[in-house]
Design a protein around this motif. Sequence first.
Motif, short mmCIF file in Angstrom:
data_model
loop_
_atom_site.label_atom_id
_atom_site.label_comp_id
_atom_site.label_asym_id
_atom_site.label_seq_id
_atom_site.Cartn_x
_atom_site.Cartn_y
_atom_site.Cartn_z
N ALA A 91 0.83 -1.21 0.00
CA ALA A 91 0.00 0.00 0.00
C ALA A 91 0.86 1.26 0.00
O ALA A 91 0.59 2.22 -0.73
CB ALA A 91 -0.93 0.00 1.21
N VAL A 92 1.92 1.26 0.81
CA VAL A 92 2.82 2.42 0.85
C VAL A 92 3.53 2.60 -0.49
O VAL A 92 3.65 3.71 -1.00
CB VAL A 92 3.83 2.29 2.02
N GLY A 93 3.98 1.50 -1.08
CA GLY A 93 4.66 1.58 -2.37
C GLY A 93 3.76 2.10 -3.47
O GLY A 93 4.17 2.95 -4.27
N ALA A 107 4.12 5.77 -5.42
CA ALA A 107 4.21 5.86 -6.88
C ALA A 107 3.13 6.78 -7.44
O ALA A 107 3.41 7.60 -8.31
CB ALA A 107 4.10 4.47 -7.50
N VAL A 108 1.91 6.65 -6.93
CA VAL A 108 0.82 7.50 -7.43
C VAL A 108 1.08 8.97 -7.10
O VAL A 108 0.88 9.85 -7.95
CB VAL A 108 -0.54 7.03 -6.84
N THR A 160 7.87 -6.33 -0.65
CA THR A 160 6.57 -6.01 -1.24
C THR A 160 6.45 -4.52 -1.53
O THR A 160 5.81 -4.13 -2.50
CB THR A 160 5.42 -6.47 -0.33
N PHE A 161 7.08 -3.70 -0.68
CA PHE A 161 7.12 -2.26 -0.91
C PHE A 161 7.80 -1.96 -2.25
O PHE A 161 7.24 -1.26 -3.09
CB PHE A 161 7.86 -1.57 0.24
N SER A 175 5.79 -3.49 -5.33
CA SER A 175 4.57 -2.74 -5.66
C SER A 175 4.90 -1.34 -6.19
O SER A 175 4.18 -0.83 -7.06
CB SER A 175 3.65 -2.63 -4.45
N LEU A 176 5.98 -0.75 -5.71
CA LEU A 176 6.43 0.55 -6.22
C LEU A 176 6.80 0.44 -7.69
O LEU A 176 6.38 1.27 -8.51
CB LEU A 176 7.62 1.03 -5.40
N VAL A 177 7.52 -0.59 -8.05
CA VAL A 177 7.91 -0.80 -9.45
C VAL A 177 6.70 -1.11 -10.31
O VAL A 177 6.53 -0.55 -11.41
CB VAL A 177 8.98 -1.91 -9.55
#
Length: 145
Positions: free
Chosen positions: A40-42, A46-47, A100-101, A104-106
């Motif tokens: 969720a943080v990643g 990014a958004v 996971t951070f 998900s960021l990538v």
Amino acid sequence: MPSNDARNLLRIAVPTAAAGVIAVAVSAAVAGGKGALGAAVGTALAVVFMGAGLLVLQWTAKSLPQLFQAMGLMLYMAQLLLLLIFVAVFKDTSLFDAKTFALSLVVATVVWMAAQARAHMKAKIFYVDPDSAKSEKAEKTGPKP
């Protein structure tokens, strides 16, 4: 923000958010609560970064069109460097799962860029401004008689 810009932002942010929800669900199943928090943080990071960059780029296109391409290249380079710095800073954190951070960021960044490219290709952008052709008189470009 003009309606076309808001529409483009919506066409870009919705697929990214959907990919983020999928990343959170997969991370929760694989790594538990800390994995879901990391995803969720990643995704949110990014958004926020890519959305701010899009707004800056739209402002540049309207106010300084001669700098648009250079600003776009510099902006994407700065965004990717800042995201890399965030991954490096949070790689040893115990607040959430760092893998996971980062993943998900990538994923969110790639989905954002793909959605942005698709939205740009689907946008109906005039190559010639039809209003300027009506308001200006046609000038002869040949030699004077």
